[in-house]
Design an enzyme around this catalytic site. Structure first.
Site, PDB file in Angstrom:
ATOM      1  N   PHE A   1       0.864  -1.186   0.000  1.00  0.00           N
ATOM      2  CA  PHE A   1       0.000   0.000   0.000  1.00  0.00           C
ATOM      3  C   PHE A   1       0.893   1.226   0.000  1.00  0.00           C
ATOM      4  O   PHE A   1       1.793   1.334   0.849  1.00  0.00           O
ATOM      5  CB  PHE A   1      -0.893   0.068   1.251  1.00  0.00           C
ATOM      6  CG  PHE A   1      -1.607   1.406   1.361  1.00  0.00           C
ATOM      7  CD1 PHE A   1      -2.878   1.569   0.839  1.00  0.00           C
ATOM      8  CD2 PHE A   1      -0.987   2.501   1.945  1.00  0.00           C
ATOM      9  CE1 PHE A   1      -3.522   2.807   0.900  1.00  0.00           C
ATOM     10  CE2 PHE A   1      -1.628   3.743   2.013  1.00  0.00           C
ATOM     11  CZ  PHE A   1      -2.899   3.887   1.488  1.00  0.00           C
ATOM     12  N   GLU A   2       0.636   2.135  -0.907  1.00  0.00           N
ATOM     13  CA  GLU A   2       1.264   3.457  -0.842  1.00  0.00           C
ATOM     14  C   GLU A   2       0.326   4.418  -1.555  1.00  0.00           C
ATOM     15  O   GLU A   2      -0.242   4.068  -2.590  1.00  0.00           O
ATOM     16  CB  GLU A   2       2.603   3.508  -1.592  1.00  0.00           C
ATOM     17  CG  GLU A   2       3.746   2.781  -0.926  1.00  0.00           C
ATOM     18  CD  GLU A   2       5.047   2.815  -1.720  1.00  0.00           C
ATOM     19  OE1 GLU A   2       6.108   2.956  -1.104  1.00  0.00           O
ATOM     20  OE2 GLU A   2       4.996   2.700  -2.958  1.00  0.00           O
ATOM     21  N   ILE A   3       0.157   5.597  -0.983  1.00  0.00           N
ATOM     22  CA  ILE A   3      -0.398   6.722  -1.746  1.00  0.00           C
ATOM     23  C   ILE A   3       0.662   7.795  -1.636  1.00  0.00           C
ATOM     24  O   ILE A   3       1.002   8.221  -0.528  1.00  0.00           O
ATOM     25  CB  ILE A   3      -1.739   7.211  -1.171  1.00  0.00           C
ATOM     26  CG1 ILE A   3      -2.808   6.120  -1.329  1.00  0.00           C
ATOM     27  CG2 ILE A   3      -2.185   8.491  -1.885  1.00  0.00           C
ATOM     28  CD1 ILE A   3      -4.185   6.502  -0.798  1.00  0.00           C
TER      29      ILE A   3
END
Ligand code: GDP
Ligand code: MN
Length: 373
Positions: free
Chosen positions: A259-261
């Site tokens: 997960f990365e934003i």
């Protein structure tokens, strides 16, 4: 609007109708999934889930990347699952291979040794290429050039709460650069020299060891006889794993990058790309099995002030075998790993109207749990 109460408040605390947030303009942003043709079913599940929990209201484009040509069946099925535009691109061969200066034969020998000594995924050549790709060339792919922000997805991940606001817009308006959900400790055998190389880069480029960078150092765990600086210096000179030349030791903490934003502008910018180029030249993506997660994490702690990082503590997220459940979903805990870097704000969010309900309903309903949540 009220100023946030501390550095890293959740972007949203209360339920809202996502159609209100969706009336505002979109950011230049995309959801991005690297996948194999063989992962069709899991990829479809991820897309159906993110559509139900978020994208049905916001209709962001989804960019699918593959090191091989896409199967027409994958393209057809995923096209049908995305509410926004779906873009299918193939990664250039040079971005999914050993860098110039690393001999493929030597690298393969080293990967065989890693497999023999039980380094996690150390024997899988494709996995090494994937980690190198996600550390560097991912950010400069032409398919991502139109965007300023990305949200990384993987086949088989699951969002357990509706996301009723636009996280890209929230990142932009709060001056954030890198957002994460889960933080953990890296497998020590995958990257014995990574911290040494990052710290050597830091020194050579006269970057200060800020308090933020130093939060990644092991301090309290170190036995008393290793604390005086001549002892540390000696350990550094001896090339102890995870230890800089000055003898400081990395605590192995990192953000789990499935997960990365985050900001594409930051990662394709000169500061990050020159750190990546240094690491790439040092060969550790093959001589060891450096993961993109610790590379990103060390980089953001080195190059960004803490206020530009964001913990999405309000996101319910599951990627086998770990998950994050917002602290206000009743009766569910977080894994200890989530508390490693920030004290676990998710625990104190209080009751903000979260209920355990079915996925995809309008409002911030949340359903969290263990393996199948
Ligand atoms: P893990 O989460 O560290 O166990 O690694 P994964 O196997 O989930 O891989 C991370 C991401 O890279 C996922 O999105 C995978 O679909 C993708 N990936 C891994 N290996 C390959 C590969 O050889 N080819 C392609 N196209 N994608 C890959
Ligand atoms: Mn994965």
């Amino acid at each position: 609007p009220r100023p946030p109460r501390d550095l890293d408040e959740p972007f949203a605390r209360h339920c809202q109708d996502p159609r209100i947030a969706a009336q505002r303009p979109r950011e230049k942003a995309a959801l991005v999934m690297l996948a194999r043709n063989s992962e069709l079913d899991e990829a479809r599940k991820t897309i159906q889930n993110i559509e139900a929990q978020f994208n049905q209201w916001f209709n962001y484009p989804v960019v699918f990347l593959n090191n091989e040509p896409w199967d027409p069946a994958f393209v057809r099925e995923l096209n049908a699952s995305v509410s926004g535009q779906a873009i299918f691109d193939t990664i250039p061969a040079k971005d999914w291979f050993f860098p110039p200066g690393v001999s493929p034969d030597k690298a393969r020998e080293s990967m065989a040794q890693q497999a023999a000594s039980g380094v996690y995924k150390g024997g899988l050549e494709s996995y090494h290429h994937m980690c190198r790709f996600y550390s560097g060339a991912f950010y400069t792919q032409p398919a991502l050039a139109p965007y300023k922000w990305y949200w990384r997805l993987e086949p088989g991940v699951r969002y357990t709460c509706a996301v009723t606001y636009d996280p890209f817009a929230a990142m932009a308006s709060h001056g954030k650069t890198y957002g994460y959900t889960v933080a953990l400790w890296e497998e020590p055998a995958t990257c014995p020299s990574l911290f040494r190389e990052v710290d050597a880069y830091r020194e050579a480029n006269h970057l200060p060891a800020t308090p933020h960078f130093n939060t990644l150092l092991e301090t309290a765990d170190r036995p008393w006889y290793q604390r005086p600086w001549p002892v540390r210096k000696l350990l550094g000179l001896l090339g102890r794993p995870h230890t800089s030349r000055a003898g400081e030791r990395w605590n192995l903490c990192h953000y789990w990058s499935n997960f990365e934003i985050a900001s594409l502008d930051f990662f394709r910018g000169a500061a990050y790309q020159s750190l990546f180029a240094h690491l790439d030249r040092r060969g550790g993506f093959y001589a060891e099995r450096w993961g993109d997660a610790p590379v990103h994490s060390l980089a953001v702690h080195l190059l960004l002030p803490p206020a530009q990082l964001h913990h999405f503590s309000d996101f319910g997220y599951h990627h086998h075998p770990f998950w994050q459940c917002p602290g206000n979903a009743p009766g569910e805990g977080q894994l200890p790993g989530n508390e490693a870097l920030d004290g676990g704000p998710g625990r104190e969010q209080g009751a903000a109207g979260w209920t355990r309900e079915s996925e995809g309903a309008i409002g911030c309903r949340c359903r969290c749990g263990g393996e199948d949540g």
